[in-house]
Design a protein around this motif. Structure first.
Motif, PDB file in Angstrom:
ATOM      1  N   SER A 268       0.804  -1.203   0.000  1.00  0.00           N
ATOM      2  CA  SER A 268       0.000   0.000   0.000  1.00  0.00           C
ATOM      3  C   SER A 268       0.845   1.266   0.000  1.00  0.00           C
ATOM      4  CB  SER A 268      -0.954  -0.014   1.193  1.00  0.00           C
ATOM      5  OG  SER A 268      -0.205  -0.255   2.368  1.00  0.00           O
ATOM      6  N   GLY A 269       2.126   1.141  -0.405  1.00  0.00           N
ATOM      7  CA  GLY A 269       2.941   2.352  -0.538  1.00  0.00           C
ATOM      8  C   GLY A 269       2.379   3.231  -1.634  1.00  0.00           C
ATOM      9  N   ARG A 270       2.981   4.384  -1.777  1.00  0.00           N
ATOM     10  CA  ARG A 270       2.463   5.356  -2.723  1.00  0.00           C
ATOM     11  C   ARG A 270       2.667   4.881  -4.162  1.00  0.00           C
ATOM     12  NH1 ARG A 270       3.769  11.823  -2.620  1.00  0.00           N
ATOM     13  NH2 ARG A 270       1.838  12.427  -3.663  1.00  0.00           N
ATOM     14  N   LEU A 271       1.747   5.291  -5.033  1.00  0.00           N
ATOM     15  CA  LEU A 271       1.825   4.957  -6.462  1.00  0.00           C
ATOM     16  C   LEU A 271       2.367   6.153  -7.233  1.00  0.00           C
ATOM     17  CD1 LEU A 271       1.002   3.126  -8.956  1.00  0.00           C
ATOM     18  CD2 LEU A 271      -1.180   4.364  -8.914  1.00  0.00           C
ATOM     19  N   ALA A 272       3.341   5.896  -8.101  1.00  0.00           N
ATOM     20  CA  ALA A 272       3.804   6.943  -9.017  1.00  0.00           C
ATOM     21  C   ALA A 272       3.336   6.600 -10.424  1.00  0.00           C
ATOM     22  CB  ALA A 272       5.328   7.041  -8.995  1.00  0.00           C
ATOM     23  N   LEU A 273       2.748   7.581 -11.108  1.00  0.00           N
ATOM     24  CA  LEU A 273       2.373   7.415 -12.522  1.00  0.00           C
ATOM     25  C   LEU A 273       3.452   8.045 -13.372  1.00  0.00           C
ATOM     26  CD1 LEU A 273      -1.356   8.342 -13.267  1.00  0.00           C
ATOM     27  CD2 LEU A 273      -0.301   6.069 -13.226  1.00  0.00           C
ATOM     28  N   ILE A 274       4.052   7.227 -14.253  1.00  0.00           N
ATOM     29  CA  ILE A 274       5.051   7.750 -15.191  1.00  0.00           C
ATOM     30  C   ILE A 274       4.272   8.107 -16.457  1.00  0.00           C
ATOM     31  CG2 ILE A 274       7.278   7.325 -16.278  1.00  0.00           C
ATOM     32  CD1 ILE A 274       7.290   6.840 -13.230  1.00  0.00           C
ATOM     33  N   CYS A 275       4.135   9.384 -16.713  1.00  0.00           N
ATOM     34  CA  CYS A 275       3.148   9.846 -17.701  1.00  0.00           C
ATOM     35  C   CYS A 275       3.762  10.168 -19.053  1.00  0.00           C
ATOM     36  CB  CYS A 275       2.438  11.092 -17.172  1.00  0.00           C
ATOM     37  SG  CYS A 275       1.538  10.783 -15.642  1.00  0.00           S
TER      38      CYS A 275
ATOM     39  N   ARG B  69       5.075   1.537  -5.705  1.00  0.00           N
ATOM     40  CA  ARG B  69       4.456   1.008  -6.924  1.00  0.00           C
ATOM     41  C   ARG B  69       4.492   2.067  -8.023  1.00  0.00           C
ATOM     42  NH1 ARG B  69      -1.278   0.102  -5.252  1.00  0.00           N
ATOM     43  NH2 ARG B  69      -0.837   2.098  -4.260  1.00  0.00           N
ATOM     44  N   VAL B  70       4.745   1.632  -9.245  1.00  0.00           N
ATOM     45  CA  VAL B  70       4.711   2.569 -10.374  1.00  0.00           C
ATOM     46  C   VAL B  70       3.829   1.985 -11.478  1.00  0.00           C
ATOM     47  CG1 VAL B  70       7.046   3.430  -9.887  1.00  0.00           C
ATOM     48  CG2 VAL B  70       6.708   1.643 -11.600  1.00  0.00           C
ATOM     49  N   ALA B  71       3.292   2.888 -12.282  1.00  0.00           N
ATOM     50  CA  ALA B  71       2.557   2.463 -13.487  1.00  0.00           C
ATOM     51  C   ALA B  71       2.925   3.410 -14.616  1.00  0.00           C
ATOM     52  CB  ALA B  71       1.044   2.499 -13.232  1.00  0.00           C
ATOM     53  N   PHE B  72       3.037   2.856 -15.820  1.00  0.00           N
ATOM     54  CA  PHE B  72       3.342   3.657 -17.001  1.00  0.00           C
ATOM     55  C   PHE B  72       2.017   3.997 -17.686  1.00  0.00           C
ATOM     56  CE2 PHE B  72       7.003   1.101 -16.038  1.00  0.00           C
ATOM     57  CZ  PHE B  72       8.031   2.031 -16.098  1.00  0.00           C
TER      58      PHE B  72
ATOM     59  N   GLY C 239      13.436  -2.080  -7.171  1.00  0.00           N
ATOM     60  CA  GLY C 239      12.597  -2.449  -6.036  1.00  0.00           C
ATOM     61  C   GLY C 239      11.140  -2.034  -6.126  1.00  0.00           C
ATOM     62  N   PHE C 240      10.714  -1.479  -7.272  1.00  0.00           N
ATOM     63  CA  PHE C 240       9.323  -1.060  -7.409  1.00  0.00           C
ATOM     64  C   PHE C 240       8.465  -2.188  -7.979  1.00  0.00           C
ATOM     65  CE2 PHE C 240      11.879   2.802  -7.788  1.00  0.00           C
ATOM     66  CZ  PHE C 240      11.329   3.565  -6.770  1.00  0.00           C
ATOM     67  N   THR C 241       7.195  -2.223  -7.555  1.00  0.00           N
ATOM     68  CA  THR C 241       6.215  -3.101  -8.192  1.00  0.00           C
ATOM     69  C   THR C 241       5.607  -2.331  -9.359  1.00  0.00           C
ATOM     70  OG1 THR C 241       5.715  -4.151  -6.091  1.00  0.00           O
ATOM     71  CG2 THR C 241       4.065  -4.373  -7.850  1.00  0.00           C
ATOM     72  N   VAL C 242       5.612  -2.934 -10.536  1.00  0.00           N
ATOM     73  CA  VAL C 242       5.079  -2.249 -11.715  1.00  0.00           C
ATOM     74  C   VAL C 242       3.669  -2.755 -11.990  1.00  0.00           C
ATOM     75  CG1 VAL C 242       5.393  -1.740 -14.159  1.00  0.00           C
ATOM     76  CG2 VAL C 242       7.398  -1.942 -12.665  1.00  0.00           C
ATOM     77  N   LEU C 243       2.703  -1.847 -11.947  1.00  0.00           N
ATOM     78  CA  LEU C 243       1.298  -2.196 -12.197  1.00  0.00           C
ATOM     79  C   LEU C 243       0.924  -1.889 -13.642  1.00  0.00           C
ATOM     80  CD1 LEU C 243      -0.395  -0.641  -9.019  1.00  0.00           C
ATOM     81  CD2 LEU C 243       0.523  -2.949  -9.320  1.00  0.00           C
ATOM     82  N   GLY C 244      -0.113  -2.558 -14.138  1.00  0.00           N
ATOM     83  CA  GLY C 244      -0.666  -2.225 -15.448  1.00  0.00           C
ATOM     84  C   GLY C 244      -1.885  -1.336 -15.289  1.00  0.00           C
ATOM     85  N   ALA C 245      -2.288  -0.714 -16.401  1.00  0.00           N
ATOM     86  CA  ALA C 245      -3.475   0.153 -16.367  1.00  0.00           C
ATOM     87  C   ALA C 245      -4.695  -0.613 -15.873  1.00  0.00           C
ATOM     88  CB  ALA C 245      -3.739   0.709 -17.766  1.00  0.00           C
ATOM     89  N   HIS C 246      -4.797  -1.902 -16.264  1.00  0.00           N
ATOM     90  CA  HIS C 246      -5.957  -2.703 -15.870  1.00  0.00           C
ATOM     91  C   HIS C 246      -5.956  -2.982 -14.366  1.00  0.00           C
ATOM     92  CE1 HIS C 246      -2.540  -5.137 -17.108  1.00  0.00           C
ATOM     93  NE2 HIS C 246      -2.955  -6.077 -16.305  1.00  0.00           N
ATOM     94  N   ASP C 247      -4.774  -2.921 -13.706  1.00  0.00           N
ATOM     95  CA  ASP C 247      -4.733  -3.093 -12.252  1.00  0.00           C
ATOM     96  C   ASP C 247      -5.351  -1.887 -11.553  1.00  0.00           C
ATOM     97  OD1 ASP C 247      -3.245  -5.535 -12.317  1.00  0.00           O
ATOM     98  OD2 ASP C 247      -1.451  -4.359 -12.785  1.00  0.00           O
TER      99      ASP C 247
END
Lengths: 276, 276
Positions: free
Chosen positions: B7-14, B68-71, B119-127
């Protein structure tokens, strides 16, 4: 190779474009046949026929002493008028319909088989005019750079993948990136698309300008519908900002080799018959 | 699925387009990150970074409590300025260069691996926004006909063949014929091409009008660069005279699902998330 033991008359089954006149000149005085209603560039048909009456047409070829036929130039899938079929040609329809539904190459093979079943030897353009299908090597003065060679190799890979699903016979690659893929509208439309969209997409403005690559489909029947390049192709490739044109050696027709080479030289484009 | 234990913070790489704002809204208040000099539609970046200084950027994310990061959204291959690299990021270059030369998918996987290695968890848009990736089925009121279904199947075959050589994610097929194939200029350019060239090429003017089909590449990393459809895609598909849009269920993002459905309904186009 033309087999001289089969020295009966040659019939050219003519479609669109410059190829029929080029082959007619190379072949001496073949019988010029055209689908009714289609103009043949620079030639006057001796026989006009309708596809709905193919069997009577094949009988007529026999009557004229024809033993060999060659297909020259593209024919768009024609609409057929059910009212015009003769009974013998109607018998062939069940053979052809599944091929129509399988795609271009299956259809061409089926048509070719009908002529062979009727006893004709079917020749390819290269049998009649080998000069139109140059051997491997660079034509003219400009040669591809190492980067152009890589772009041609990448494009060849793409065209092979497309050919395997019976689509297109060309692609444009610059700096490793695929700028366009050929589909039904054809090579000229693809090059116009690159001219309109491609300039800003090349990552390095000073890098390789890109290559048009053409090849037949893998396993394609080479006696029909070989991909072709003409002077207009060269002009449009130049307008699209490309460095040159490469193709599978032995698998692509040059429609008017002198004119193609002259256009390429004027525009500074290379022409490369590439060993597959 | 978002894993609540992380539940750490999410960063969006835009990157470009509408996706960053849609994901930011779905994700609550993520940290908005953008490549320096790129505008992000509808969002104000919290952090701007340069790719030449990726390692200091990753350190900063850790400092901000990001786990966590998501592209989100496309980034065109950027030019890199060798003078700007910090020493740690320079160390990564040998890892990335071979991937750049292998093509888009390899490059995206390499970039994703850098974030995971850090060390980041990479999420997808569908997540983050499952609603943007609809389940299999027809959306809205129009449904594909049997002929449309055949065209979609043929297009899916073509897109799979292209994807295998890392080209394109779309094709247009009408009455079994391939009117266009997507390449670097993208879906909109392909649809404009069909609008300009395709009308006369459909054999039966009263037959199936054709289908735009989109799918990810086979084996594509689905946490980056999923193909996307938006309201503009629907408008251009309508302008190209198509009957509808189909895509691989679960593999394509709808950018603004309500707007996409409204445009399709207004134009009478079907929308079909097709089971692959």
């Amino acid at each position: 190779m033309t087999d001289n033991s089969q020295s009966g008359r040659l019939a050219l089954i003519c479609g669109a474009g410059a190829l029929p006149a080029l082959l007619a000149r190379a072949a001496g005085a073949p019988l010029i046949c055209a689908v009714d209603g289609y103009e043949v560039e620079g030639l006057t048909p001796d026989i006009q026929f309708r596809l709905e009456r193919l069997v009577p047409f094949l009988d007529r070829l026999h009557d004229e002493g024809v033993t060999r036929v060659a297909f020259a130039g593209g024919i768009r899938r024609p609409r057929l008028d059910p009212a015009l079929f003769d009974p013998a040609t109607a018998q062939l329809v069940p053979k052809i319909l599944p091929a129509i539904q399988q795609g271009d190459d299956a259809l061409l093979r089926a048509i070719l088989a009908l002529y062979e079943d009727a006893g004709f030897t079917v020749l390819g353009a290269h049998d009649i005019a080998p000069d139109l299908v140059p051997d491997a090597g660079v034509l003219g003065r400009s040669a591809p750079t190492a980067a152009d060679e890589r772009d041609a190799a990448r494009a060849a890979e793409i065209v092979a993948a497309l050919g395997a699903v019976d689509v297109g016979q060309g692609a444009v690659v610059a700096q490793g990136l695929c700028l366009a893929v050929e589909s039904l509208p054809g090579t000229d439309a693809m090059l116009d698309f690159v001219a309109a969209t491609g300039v800003a997409l090349r990552p390095d403005p000073k890098g390789a300008r890109g290559v048009l690559y053409k090849a037949p489909k893998p396993g394609q029947e080479r006696r029909m519908d070989l991909p072709a390049l003409g002077p207009e192709t060269v002009r449009r490739a130049a307008a699209a900002g490309l460095a040159g044109i490469a193709w599978e050696a032995g698998g692509v027709l040059l429609l008017g080799r002198e004119a193609v080479e002259a256009e390429a030289e004027a525009a500074g484009l290379f022409l490369w018959a590439r060993e597959p």
